[in-house]
Design a protein around this motif. Structure first.
Motif, mmCIF file in Angstrom:
data_model
loop_
_atom_site.group_PDB
_atom_site.id
_atom_site.type_symbol
_atom_site.label_atom_id
_atom_site.label_comp_id
_atom_site.label_asym_id
_atom_site.label_seq_id
_atom_site.Cartn_x
_atom_site.Cartn_y
_atom_site.Cartn_z
ATOM 1 N N LYS A 107 43.665 60.217 43.820
ATOM 2 C CA LYS A 107 43.170 58.332 43.644
ATOM 3 C C LYS A 107 44.326 57.734 42.871
ATOM 4 O O LYS A 107 45.447 57.803 42.165
ATOM 5 C CB LYS A 107 42.241 58.413 42.523
ATOM 6 C CG LYS A 107 41.463 57.603 42.691
ATOM 7 C CD LYS A 107 40.418 56.814 42.032
ATOM 8 C CE LYS A 107 38.988 57.730 42.063
ATOM 9 N NZ LYS A 107 38.075 57.613 40.845
ATOM 10 N N HIS A 108 44.727 56.500 43.619
ATOM 11 C CA HIS A 108 45.393 55.061 43.379
ATOM 12 C C HIS A 108 46.152 54.722 41.655
ATOM 13 O O HIS A 108 44.443 54.876 40.699
ATOM 14 C CB HIS A 108 46.094 53.790 44.249
ATOM 15 C CG HIS A 108 47.543 53.746 43.886
ATOM 16 N ND1 HIS A 108 47.747 52.403 42.999
ATOM 17 C CD2 HIS A 108 48.029 53.356 44.250
ATOM 18 C CE1 HIS A 108 49.174 51.707 42.694
ATOM 19 N NE2 HIS A 108 49.055 52.607 44.182
ATOM 20 N N LEU A 109 46.450 54.887 41.065
ATOM 21 C CA LEU A 109 46.853 54.342 39.648
ATOM 22 C C LEU A 109 46.022 52.963 39.421
ATOM 23 O O LEU A 109 45.386 52.612 38.498
ATOM 24 C CB LEU A 109 48.359 54.095 39.152
ATOM 25 C CG LEU A 109 48.470 53.908 37.435
ATOM 26 C CD1 LEU A 109 47.552 54.731 36.647
ATOM 27 C CD2 LEU A 109 50.019 53.474 36.992
ATOM 28 N N ILE A 110 46.102 52.337 40.286
ATOM 29 C CA ILE A 110 44.940 50.900 40.125
ATOM 30 C C ILE A 110 44.439 51.103 40.369
ATOM 31 O O ILE A 110 42.966 50.574 39.200
ATOM 32 C CB ILE A 110 45.848 49.866 41.398
ATOM 33 C CG1 ILE A 110 47.418 49.728 41.267
ATOM 34 C CG2 ILE A 110 44.052 48.755 41.380
ATOM 35 C CD1 ILE A 110 47.707 48.799 39.947
ATOM 36 N N SER A 111 43.311 52.299 40.606
ATOM 37 C CA SER A 111 41.827 53.019 41.064
ATOM 38 C C SER A 111 41.856 53.474 40.295
ATOM 39 O O SER A 111 40.440 52.967 39.481
ATOM 40 C CB SER A 111 41.645 53.949 42.069
ATOM 41 O OG SER A 111 41.565 52.989 43.599
ATOM 42 N N PHE A 208 48.387 40.505 43.712
ATOM 43 C CA PHE A 208 48.068 41.886 42.058
ATOM 44 C C PHE A 208 46.248 41.952 41.954
ATOM 45 O O PHE A 208 45.399 41.747 42.446
ATOM 46 C CB PHE A 208 48.884 41.174 41.154
ATOM 47 C CG PHE A 208 48.282 40.238 41.016
ATOM 48 C CD1 PHE A 208 49.400 39.528 41.731
ATOM 49 C CD2 PHE A 208 47.547 39.336 40.262
ATOM 50 C CE1 PHE A 208 48.647 37.532 41.024
ATOM 51 C CE2 PHE A 208 47.527 38.133 40.029
ATOM 52 C CZ PHE A 208 47.158 37.545 40.196
ATOM 53 N N HIS A 209 45.848 43.070 40.738
ATOM 54 C CA HIS A 209 44.996 43.527 40.762
ATOM 55 C C HIS A 209 44.209 42.714 39.659
ATOM 56 O O HIS A 209 45.017 42.295 38.510
ATOM 57 C CB HIS A 209 44.513 44.141 40.113
ATOM 58 C CG HIS A 209 44.846 45.006 42.313
ATOM 59 N ND1 HIS A 209 45.676 45.182 42.441
ATOM 60 C CD2 HIS A 209 44.021 45.634 42.847
ATOM 61 C CE1 HIS A 209 45.524 45.635 43.519
ATOM 62 N NE2 HIS A 209 44.652 46.376 44.122
ATOM 63 N N GLN A 210 43.390 42.042 38.898
ATOM 64 C CA GLN A 210 42.688 41.271 38.021
ATOM 65 C C GLN A 210 41.319 41.729 37.398
ATOM 66 O O GLN A 210 40.951 42.258 38.891
ATOM 67 C CB GLN A 210 42.450 39.876 38.204
ATOM 68 C CG GLN A 210 43.804 39.318 37.381
ATOM 69 C CD GLN A 210 43.426 37.739 37.685
ATOM 70 O OE1 GLN A 210 42.407 36.873 37.930
ATOM 71 N NE2 GLN A 210 44.482 37.456 36.781
ATOM 72 N N VAL A 211 40.335 41.871 36.429
ATOM 73 C CA VAL A 211 39.729 42.302 35.692
ATOM 74 C C VAL A 211 38.461 40.899 34.835
ATOM 75 O O VAL A 211 39.123 40.824 34.607
ATOM 76 C CB VAL A 211 38.691 43.738 35.632
ATOM 77 C CG1 VAL A 211 37.715 44.087 35.112
ATOM 78 C CG2 VAL A 211 39.407 45.068 36.649
ATOM 79 N N GLU A 212 37.844 40.553 36.018
ATOM 80 C CA GLU A 212 37.279 39.246 35.482
ATOM 81 C C GLU A 212 36.137 39.745 34.738
ATOM 82 O O GLU A 212 35.190 40.818 34.774
ATOM 83 C CB GLU A 212 36.856 38.045 36.086
ATOM 84 C CG GLU A 212 36.624 36.550 35.884
ATOM 85 C CD GLU A 212 38.025 36.397 35.077
ATOM 86 O OE1 GLU A 212 38.859 36.197 35.244
ATOM 87 O OE2 GLU A 212 37.412 35.257 34.870
ATOM 88 N N GLY A 213 35.644 39.295 33.750
ATOM 89 C CA GLY A 213 34.613 39.119 32.309
ATOM 90 C C GLY A 213 33.756 38.269 32.727
ATOM 91 O O GLY A 213 34.427 36.762 31.952
ATOM 92 N N LEU A 214 32.342 37.827 32.688
ATOM 93 C CA LEU A 214 31.560 36.871 32.256
ATOM 94 C C LEU A 214 30.303 37.728 31.656
ATOM 95 O O LEU A 214 29.532 38.017 31.703
ATOM 96 C CB LEU A 214 31.177 35.786 33.401
ATOM 97 C CG LEU A 214 29.991 34.668 33.416
ATOM 98 C CD1 LEU A 214 31.182 33.382 32.499
ATOM 99 C CD2 LEU A 214 29.730 34.459 34.929
ATOM 100 N N GLU A 313 47.955 45.992 36.967
ATOM 101 C CA GLU A 313 48.553 46.457 36.313
ATOM 102 C C GLU A 313 49.888 46.571 35.535
ATOM 103 O O GLU A 313 49.943 47.442 35.196
ATOM 104 C CB GLU A 313 49.515 45.033 37.923
ATOM 105 C CG GLU A 313 49.504 45.614 39.162
ATOM 106 C CD GLU A 313 48.604 45.025 40.153
ATOM 107 O OE1 GLU A 313 47.588 44.325 39.116
ATOM 108 O OE2 GLU A 313 48.242 45.219 41.080
ATOM 109 N N ARG A 314 49.320 45.146 34.655
ATOM 110 C CA ARG A 314 50.194 44.819 33.388
ATOM 111 C C ARG A 314 49.632 46.344 32.483
ATOM 112 O O ARG A 314 49.863 47.072 31.917
ATOM 113 C CB ARG A 314 49.798 43.878 32.858
ATOM 114 C CG ARG A 314 50.173 43.734 31.046
ATOM 115 C CD ARG A 314 49.784 42.238 31.087
ATOM 116 N NE ARG A 314 50.536 42.552 29.316
ATOM 117 C CZ ARG A 314 52.005 42.069 28.851
ATOM 118 N NH1 ARG A 314 52.796 42.290 29.818
ATOM 119 N NH2 ARG A 314 51.640 42.094 27.512
ATOM 120 N N ILE A 315 48.478 46.596 32.786
ATOM 121 C CA ILE A 315 47.784 47.577 31.427
ATOM 122 C C ILE A 315 47.969 48.847 32.191
ATOM 123 O O ILE A 315 48.233 49.789 31.359
ATOM 124 C CB ILE A 315 46.510 46.847 31.523
ATOM 125 C CG1 ILE A 315 45.395 45.797 30.999
ATOM 126 C CG2 ILE A 315 45.585 48.388 30.677
ATOM 127 C CD1 ILE A 315 43.850 45.910 31.088
#
Ligand code: DAH
Length: 340
Positions: A107-111, A208-214, A313-315
């Motif tokens: 599994k990739h670190l991003i996943s 790059f990747h983000q996680v959004e929340g609402l 990525e940052r996290i």
């Protein structure tokens, strides 16, 4: 039985018995029964015989033909059977032989990081939404209260496909889609890929990747935002983790903040990871701007909400001490396998 026929039959018999291969047995058919075969020749000679002799001779010859045919067929069947048995013996599978080992992927670190974030929010009752990477300018900017002159709209910052369509620069666009398609109570996160015109270096990548929340419901306040995000930080970075909210500005939230966590490496004393400050910036957040709720047709007198967004990525890089973002996209198996 005519002497010639008897002789031919005897010869055919001994030749058939002597045949040592399928080819030899097949050759006998031509030799005895073929157009120019021995028995055929004999049958041809019948035309010179007297009628009564011809009849009994013909009968004997036909009988002989049947017998020879049968003998040859038997031999052919015998060799065919042998051939088949030899083939089967050669094909035998040795089930005790060790198998070929196929190397497994990792599994990739991003996943891994997205899975960790997702697990924490799922445990707090959030569900996971997705939106398209190719997005409308409206969903990515206008609906998120980013006015026509907002700097992020610039063609030097954003990949445009047409005047109205772009590669999303933030997963915040999924907020718009969610508000338009769901009714409160809403509690979603939306992990996904984003794109910006950045020249790759140790900390920048155009993809790059983000996680959004609402979260939207009746009576949602800044206290809910702080409670949820503080709990997330403790589950993600360790139960000793402290959080701190600094005022910030985003067009789609009011008020807006950035959340810092106490450095999970040094615990706040100051180190290389937190650049000596003891704090690490993790995400942006705020109370959803009424203009955004209105685009979703939500009654802003009745409902309020909060939103947040973080860079995966940052996290991942902070948590696993990766010092160059490009390592995440090179897919060098030696790098990837370290995070099993
Ligand atoms: N979309 C912002 C960015 O890309 C991150 C963000 C900040 C998302 C605050 C939010 C939020 O939902 O409330 O920088």
């Amino acid at each position: 039985m005519n002497e010639i026929i008897r002789r031919i039959m005897e010869e055919a018999k001994s030749r058939a018995e002597a045949a040592s291969s399928l080819e030899e047995a097949e050759a006998l058919r031509i030799k005895f029964l073929g157009k120019k075969g021995e028995l055929t020749d004999v049958l041809k000679s019948m035309k010179d015989m007297a009628p009564e002799e011809r009849k009994s001779f013909g009968q004997a010859a036909n009988e002989a033909k049947g017998i020879i045919e049968e003998m040859i067929n038997e031999r052919r069947a015998f060799f065919k059977d042998m051939q088949k048995k030899a083939e089967l013996a050669a094909q035998t599978i040795d089930v005790t032989e060790p198998g070929k080992v196929t190397p497994l992927g990792t599994k990739h670190l991003i996943s891994i990081t997205i899975d960790e974030i997702t697990r924490v929010f799922r445990s707090m009752g959030f569900s996971v939404s997705e939106g398209p990477e190719v997005e409308t300018v409206f969903n990515n900017f206008d609906a998120l209260n980013a006015g026509p002159n907002h700097p992020a709209r610039d063609i030097t910052d954003t990949f445009y496909i047409t005047d109205d369509v772009l590669l999303r620069t933030q997963t915040s666009s999924v907020q718009v889609r969610t508000l338009q398609s769901q009714k409160p109570p809403i509690a979603i996160i939306a992990p996904g890929r984003c794109f910006r015109c950045d020249t790759p270096d140790a900390t920048h990548s155009p993809m790059f990747h983000q996680v959004e929340g609402l979260v939207v419901d009746e009576g949602i306040t800044m206290a809910d935002l702080k409670g949820v995000l503080d709990s997330f930080a403790k589950q993600m970075f360790g139960s000793d983790t402290k959080t701190k909210f600094r005022p910030h500005h985003f067009p789609f939230t009011e008020p807006s903040a950035e959340m810092d966590v106490s450095c999970f490496k040094c615990g706040g004393k100051g180190c290389r990871i937190c650049k000596g400050s003891g704090w690490i910036e993790i995400l942006g957040c705020g109370m959803v701007h009424p203009n955004v709720l209105k685009v979703g047709g939500i009654d802003t007198e009745k409902y309020t909400g909060f939103a947040f967004g973080m860079g995966v990525e940052r996290i991942a890089m902070l948590k696993y001490e990766v010092d160059d973002i490009r390592l995440l996209y090179e897919n060098d198996i030696r790098f990837i396998q370290q995070f099993r």
